[in-house]
Design a protein around this motif. Structure first.
Motif, PDB file in Angstrom:
ATOM      1  N   LEU A  14      35.816  45.633  34.347  1.00 20.74           N
ATOM      2  CA  LEU A  14      34.900  44.693  35.005  1.00 20.74           C
ATOM      3  C   LEU A  14      35.325  43.249  34.751  1.00 20.74           C
ATOM      4  N   ILE A  15      35.676  42.935  33.519  1.00 22.84           N
ATOM      5  CA  ILE A  15      36.135  41.575  33.197  1.00 22.84           C
ATOM      6  C   ILE A  15      37.429  41.267  33.940  1.00 22.84           C
ATOM      7  N   SER A  16      38.336  42.243  34.015  1.00 23.43           N
ATOM      8  CA  SER A  16      39.576  42.041  34.771  1.00 23.43           C
ATOM      9  C   SER A  16      39.271  41.752  36.237  1.00 23.43           C
ATOM     10  N   HIS A  17      38.243  42.367  36.759  1.00 24.33           N
ATOM     11  CA  HIS A  17      37.839  42.125  38.148  1.00 24.33           C
ATOM     12  C   HIS A  17      37.190  40.750  38.296  1.00 24.33           C
ATOM     13  N   LEU A  18      36.246  40.428  37.393  1.00 21.34           N
ATOM     14  CA  LEU A  18      35.514  39.158  37.485  1.00 21.34           C
ATOM     15  C   LEU A  18      36.376  37.944  37.174  1.00 21.34           C
TER      16      LEU A  18
END
Length: 196
Positions: A14-18
């Motif tokens: 999720l952090i990699s996406h955000l």
């Protein structure tokens, strides 16, 4: 233990996406548009968001849907990573030209050039070594926003360790690749600033 690991992996994804380069570009061009006033620069902000966020995101989604990107979209095989970087650089080059045509303020041109040079540099380095484009995008975009917004944007600094942790947790990079990406982003933004 496995359940906890799965949750940690999801958080890292999720952090990699955000904090992906496209999401960082959205924050940068959205932020620059609002700081410059929605009035005369809103079209330039939309152009930046379009060429640096929407179009690259659409291309990635299309490649994934067609099966040309397999596995983790944020950690594709080397040959696919090279193609993605070149496609992104082409979008960014078109974005730079479009920002010039819409008479964007110099700070938006600076942002566009920083993202373009970052993609090209990662592509060149990637022929021999895998540097983190996530880390480069966060540190380059963060440098631009901190230069424009000053002290009120200090919470952006939290994005640096977050993206570093996420890329390491996903096993997409080594610590050296993350640190090199962070340094590259700051260095590029700093070196390009006097040109704009």
């Amino acid at each position: 233990m496995g359940y906890q690991r799965k949750g940690t992996d999801r958080a890292a994804h999720l952090i990699s996406h955000l904090l992906s380069p496209a999401a960082v570009a959205l924050a940068v061009f959205g932020g620059l548009t609002s700081w410059r006033g929605w009035g005369q620069y809103w079209i330039c902000g939309l152009v930046g968001i379009g060429f640096y966020t929407v179009v690259p995101g659409f291309v990635l989604a299309l490649l994934k849907r067609r099966g040309e990107i397999t596995g983790d979209i944020y950690d594709p095989p080397p040959q696919m990573r090279e193609r993605i970087l070149l496609a992104g650089a082409a979008c960014y080059l078109a974005g730079c030209g479009s920002l010039v045509l819409c008479e964007a303020p110099s700070v938006m041109l600076w942002a566009g050039a920083t993202f373009l040079c970052g993609a090209l540099l990662v592509w060149v380095i990637g022929k021999r070594w895998k540097i983190s484009i996530h880390a480069g995008g966060v540190s380059g975009g963060g440098t631009i926003l901190l230069a424009v917004g000053g002290g009120e944007l200090w919470p952006l600094v939290a994005a640096v360790p977050l993206v570093g942790w996420a890329r390491l947790q996903r096993r997409a990079h080594t610590p050296a690749q993350v640190v090199a990406g962070l340094g590259m982003g700051v260095l590029l933004a700093t070196l390009l600033r006097p040109l704009f």
